[in-house]
Design a protein around this motif. Structure first.
Motif, short mmCIF file in Angstrom:
data_model
loop_
_atom_site.label_atom_id
_atom_site.label_comp_id
_atom_site.label_asym_id
_atom_site.label_seq_id
_atom_site.Cartn_x
_atom_site.Cartn_y
_atom_site.Cartn_z
N GLY A 245 0.78 -1.23 0.00
CA GLY A 245 0.00 0.00 0.00
C GLY A 245 0.81 1.28 0.00
O GLY A 245 0.34 2.31 0.47
N ALA A 246 2.02 1.23 -0.51
CA ALA A 246 2.86 2.44 -0.58
C ALA A 246 3.38 2.60 -2.01
O ALA A 246 4.58 2.66 -2.25
CB ALA A 246 4.02 2.35 0.41
N ILE B 75 8.93 8.53 8.40
CA ILE B 75 9.22 7.19 7.88
C ILE B 75 9.03 7.11 6.37
O ILE B 75 9.69 6.33 5.70
CB ILE B 75 8.40 6.12 8.63
N ALA B 76 8.15 7.92 5.82
CA ALA B 76 7.91 7.91 4.37
C ALA B 76 9.08 8.47 3.58
O ALA B 76 9.21 8.22 2.39
CB ALA B 76 6.63 8.67 4.03
N VAL B 77 9.94 9.23 4.24
CA VAL B 77 11.15 9.74 3.59
C VAL B 77 12.18 8.63 3.65
O VAL B 77 12.71 8.32 4.71
CB VAL B 77 11.68 11.03 4.25
N GLN B 78 12.45 8.02 2.51
CA GLN B 78 13.36 6.90 2.48
C GLN B 78 14.81 7.32 2.34
O GLN B 78 15.70 6.65 2.86
CB GLN B 78 12.99 5.95 1.35
N GLN B 79 15.04 8.40 1.63
CA GLN B 79 16.41 8.87 1.42
C GLN B 79 16.40 10.39 1.39
O GLN B 79 15.45 11.00 0.91
CB GLN B 79 16.96 8.34 0.10
N CYS B 80 17.49 10.98 1.86
CA CYS B 80 17.65 12.43 1.83
C CYS B 80 19.11 12.72 1.52
O CYS B 80 20.00 12.23 2.22
CB CYS B 80 17.24 13.05 3.16
N VAL C 274 4.92 6.81 -0.45
CA VAL C 274 3.64 6.94 0.24
C VAL C 274 2.56 6.15 -0.50
O VAL C 274 2.79 5.66 -1.60
CB VAL C 274 3.20 8.43 0.36
N ALA C 275 1.39 6.08 0.10
CA ALA C 275 0.29 5.30 -0.47
C ALA C 275 -0.25 5.92 -1.76
O ALA C 275 -0.45 5.23 -2.75
CB ALA C 275 -0.84 5.16 0.54
#
Length: 154
Positions: free
Chosen positions: A63-64, A93-98, A113-114
């Motif tokens: 669902g993301a 948590i939705a930020v996977q990489q920065c 995200v969904a």
């Protein structure tokens, strides 16, 4: 930088492909004894070469399914402002990489995200309500043709 010999590299390459292997299976694949293999893996973890071992999920199956690649430019780029932005996105948590990048925007952020509604809510929290965020440019993935987590070992 840690000096890696050929056995270390074989271990790391094998674990990058499948970290769920038992020590016995890993030792067989890299042609080492199980005790040697276990010692090597423990050392590589202790030295931080192996940062962590995780399960990589299929976003669309949980669902993301919306991936956003977002460029962010700050009004003020002093180190303390960049660190404050990094700390803000690290909580999501939705930020996977920065990534801090140069030249161009100050940051590139990968978000999972969904759907568009979830992205809008996150963008409002992270970007619209932050006084130091000057510009946000978002790109949305329509297809992922490659995704790898492996690091090339020289």
């Amino acid at each position: 930088m840690t000096n890696l010999d050929e056995l270390d590299k074989r271990i790391l390459q094998t674990l990058q492909l499948d970290a769920s292997l038992s020590n016995q299976e890993l030792a067989q694949r890299v042609h080492a004894s199980p005790p040697t293999c276990l010692r090597r893996v423990h050392r590589l973890k202790k030295e931080g070469v192996i940062a962590k071992q995780v399960a990589i999920l299929s976003p669309e199956k949980v669902g993301a399914g919306l991936t956003a690649i977002v460029e962010i430019t700050l009004d003020h780029q002093a180190t303390e402002h960049q660190i404050a932005f990094e700390q803000l996105v690290a909580k999501e948590i939705a930020v996977q990489q920065c990534y801090r990048v140069s030249p161009g925007p100050d940051f590139v952020v990968i978000i999972q995200v969904a759907d568009m509604a979830a992205y809008h809510a996150l963008a409002h929290r992270l970007f619209a309500t932050q006084s130091n965020v000057r510009n946000v440019r978002s790109f949305f993935s329509i297809s992922r043709s490659k995704f790898e987590t492996q690091v090339v070992l020289a």
